[in-house]
Design a protein around this motif. Structure first.
Motif, mmCIF file in Angstrom:
data_model
loop_
_atom_site.group_PDB
_atom_site.id
_atom_site.type_symbol
_atom_site.label_atom_id
_atom_site.label_comp_id
_atom_site.label_asym_id
_atom_site.label_seq_id
_atom_site.Cartn_x
_atom_site.Cartn_y
_atom_site.Cartn_z
ATOM 1 N N MET A 1 0.824 -1.192 0.000
ATOM 2 C CA MET A 1 0.000 0.000 0.000
ATOM 3 C C MET A 1 0.872 1.261 0.000
ATOM 4 O O MET A 1 0.515 2.265 -0.611
ATOM 5 N N SER A 2 2.003 1.207 0.675
ATOM 6 C CA SER A 2 2.883 2.372 0.762
ATOM 7 C C SER A 2 3.391 2.810 -0.603
ATOM 8 O O SER A 2 3.598 4.001 -0.845
ATOM 9 N N TRP A 3 3.600 1.847 -1.512
ATOM 10 C CA TRP A 3 4.067 2.196 -2.850
ATOM 11 C C TRP A 3 3.001 2.959 -3.617
ATOM 12 O O TRP A 3 3.317 3.873 -4.388
ATOM 13 N N TYR A 4 1.737 2.613 -3.409
ATOM 14 C CA TYR A 4 0.650 3.358 -4.069
ATOM 15 C C TYR A 4 0.541 4.768 -3.505
ATOM 16 O O TYR A 4 0.302 5.724 -4.245
ATOM 17 N N VAL A 5 0.716 4.882 -2.201
ATOM 18 C CA VAL A 5 0.705 6.204 -1.563
ATOM 19 C C VAL A 5 1.861 7.037 -2.106
ATOM 20 O O VAL A 5 1.698 8.224 -2.421
ATOM 21 N N LEU A 6 3.018 6.410 -2.255
ATOM 22 C CA LEU A 6 4.189 7.108 -2.790
ATOM 23 C C LEU A 6 3.957 7.536 -4.239
ATOM 24 O O LEU A 6 4.314 8.651 -4.627
#
Length: 107
Positions: A1-6
């Motif tokens: 999920m963090s990669w999508y936020v990034l």
């Protein structure tokens, strides 16, 4: 999920960078407001992403997304040069972003 936020943070980075051109040196109120909002959202999303991702990787990917997107939109929106060399080096940045993502276990 963090990669999508990034990724989303990078998109907002493109937004504020392009907004700088439309705000005419932050002298036009509406484009300036949009630029500031995009900047705050971008930084906020980056802060969320670095809760799970290494800060160096996240920052490099965030700025890379911003650089590629801004340079690409500059070609289309502002008639900036689109020489083969320039496009090739933008491609090198994309390779770096993908490489950081893959080497961080973010598949």
């Amino acid at each position: 999920m963090s990669w999508y936020v990034l990724l989303l943070a990078g998109v907002f980075e493109i937004g504020w960078a392009i907004g700088l051109e439309y705000s005419d040196g932050l002298s036009k109120p509406i484009p300036t407001a949009g630029t500031v909002v995009a900047l705050v959202v971008s930084m906020g999303l980056l802060a969320i992403a670095v809760e799970d991702l290494p800060v160096g990787t996240a920052y490099a990917v965030w700025t890379g997304i911003g650089a590629v997107g801004t340079a690409t939109l500059g070609i289309f929106l502002f008639d900036e040069p689109a020489s083969l060399t320039r496009v090739a080096f933008i491609g090198v940045i994309v390779v770096g972003i993908v490489g950081l993502h893959l080497s961080s276990g973010g598949h």
